[in-house]
Scaffold this motif. Structure first.
Motif, short mmCIF file in Angstrom:
data_model
loop_
_atom_site.label_atom_id
_atom_site.label_comp_id
_atom_site.label_asym_id
_atom_site.label_seq_id
_atom_site.Cartn_x
_atom_site.Cartn_y
_atom_site.Cartn_z
N VAL A 36 0.83 -1.20 0.00
CA VAL A 36 0.00 0.00 0.00
C VAL A 36 0.87 1.25 0.00
CG1 VAL A 36 -1.89 -1.12 1.22
CG2 VAL A 36 -0.16 0.09 2.53
N MET A 37 0.31 2.32 -0.50
CA MET A 37 0.89 3.67 -0.39
C MET A 37 -0.22 4.54 0.19
SD MET A 37 4.06 3.84 -1.50
CE MET A 37 4.31 5.55 -1.84
N LEU A 38 0.13 5.39 1.14
CA LEU A 38 -0.85 6.31 1.71
C LEU A 38 -0.42 7.73 1.40
CD1 LEU A 38 -1.28 4.26 4.92
CD2 LEU A 38 -3.13 4.84 3.39
N TYR A 39 -1.40 8.57 1.09
CA TYR A 39 -1.14 9.93 0.65
C TYR A 39 -1.96 10.93 1.45
CZ TYR A 39 0.57 7.50 -3.50
OH TYR A 39 1.25 6.67 -4.35
N VAL A 40 -1.39 12.11 1.66
CA VAL A 40 -2.13 13.24 2.19
C VAL A 40 -2.62 13.99 0.97
CG1 VAL A 40 -2.00 15.38 3.50
CG2 VAL A 40 -0.72 13.37 4.27
N GLY A 41 -3.91 14.00 0.75
CA GLY A 41 -4.47 14.58 -0.47
C GLY A 41 -4.46 13.56 -1.59
N PRO A 43 -3.65 11.21 -4.68
CA PRO A 43 -2.40 10.56 -5.08
C PRO A 43 -1.72 11.21 -6.28
CG PRO A 43 -4.05 8.91 -4.60
CD PRO A 43 -4.74 10.25 -4.57
N SER A 44 -2.47 11.85 -7.15
CA SER A 44 -1.87 12.50 -8.32
C SER A 44 -0.87 13.59 -7.92
CB SER A 44 -2.94 13.09 -9.24
OG SER A 44 -3.67 14.10 -8.55
N LYS A 45 -1.01 14.12 -6.72
CA LYS A 45 -0.08 15.14 -6.22
C LYS A 45 1.17 14.51 -5.62
CE LYS A 45 -3.66 18.45 -5.63
NZ LYS A 45 -4.80 18.79 -4.89
N ARG A 46 1.14 13.19 -5.46
CA ARG A 46 2.28 12.40 -4.99
C ARG A 46 2.89 12.89 -3.68
NH1 ARG A 46 1.20 7.77 -6.63
NH2 ARG A 46 1.60 7.27 -8.77
N ARG A 47 2.03 13.21 -2.71
CA ARG A 47 2.51 13.58 -1.38
C ARG A 47 2.32 12.37 -0.47
NH1 ARG A 47 -1.02 18.68 -0.57
NH2 ARG A 47 -1.14 17.71 1.46
N SER A 48 3.14 11.35 -0.72
CA SER A 48 3.02 10.11 0.05
C SER A 48 3.57 10.31 1.45
CB SER A 48 3.72 8.95 -0.64
OG SER A 48 5.09 9.20 -0.74
N ASP A 68 -7.71 14.72 4.65
CA ASP A 68 -8.14 13.48 3.99
C ASP A 68 -6.92 12.63 3.63
OD1 ASP A 68 -10.76 14.21 4.17
OD2 ASP A 68 -11.11 14.33 2.01
N THR A 69 -7.06 11.34 3.84
CA THR A 69 -6.02 10.37 3.53
C THR A 69 -6.50 9.50 2.38
OG1 THR A 69 -5.30 10.32 5.83
CG2 THR A 69 -4.68 8.44 4.46
N TRP A 70 -5.64 9.31 1.40
CA TRP A 70 -5.94 8.46 0.25
C TRP A 70 -5.06 7.22 0.33
CZ3 TRP A 70 -8.97 9.70 -4.25
CH2 TRP A 70 -9.65 10.93 -4.15
N VAL A 71 -5.60 6.10 -0.13
CA VAL A 71 -4.84 4.86 -0.15
C VAL A 71 -4.77 4.33 -1.58
CG1 VAL A 71 -6.86 3.40 0.35
CG2 VAL A 71 -4.57 2.56 0.89
#
Length: 111
Positions: A36-41, A43-48, A68-71
């Motif tokens: 998994v990868m988790l992102y703040v905002g 994922p297209s912004k790639r702030r993992s 918001d957290t994206w997975v």
């Protein structure tokens, strides 16, 4: 409140462009959760967000604030990934599949 953030298994098929003179056969495969990868905002912004070692050996833990957290869920042997917004979560724990066991990998998050 706990949520399971990624499906433990997906069913997928490969797509193959026709090849002159050949018959293509495509079979459905079960693909277990690999990572998994988790992102703040988004994922297209790639702030993992980088994990830290979890409480249990081999696990990873992430901590979050009120954003918001994206997975993004990755599956063994598949180019497909699943991505979704989890909303605001406090933390997430990823447990990979242990070799030789039938326990699937899992990502569990606390709201």
């Amino acid at each position: 409140m706990q949520i399971t953030a990624c499906p433990p298994v997906i069913e997928d098929t490969q797509s193959v462009k026709p090849v002159s003179g050949w018959t293509v056969s495509v079979y459905k495969h079960s693909r277990p959760l690999k990572g998994v990868m988790l992102y703040v905002g988004e994922p297209s912004k790639r702030r993992s967000v980088m994990p830290v070692p979890g409480k249990k050996k081999g696990t990873q833990t992430w901590g979050f604030g009120k954003t918001d957290t994206w997975v993004e869920c990755e599956y063994t042997g598949s180019a497909a990934t699943l991505t979704r917004n989890l909303g605001a979560v406090r933390s997430c724990d990823f447990t990979p599949q242990q070799g030789g066991t039938s326990n699937p990998a899992s990502l569990v998050c606390e709201k």
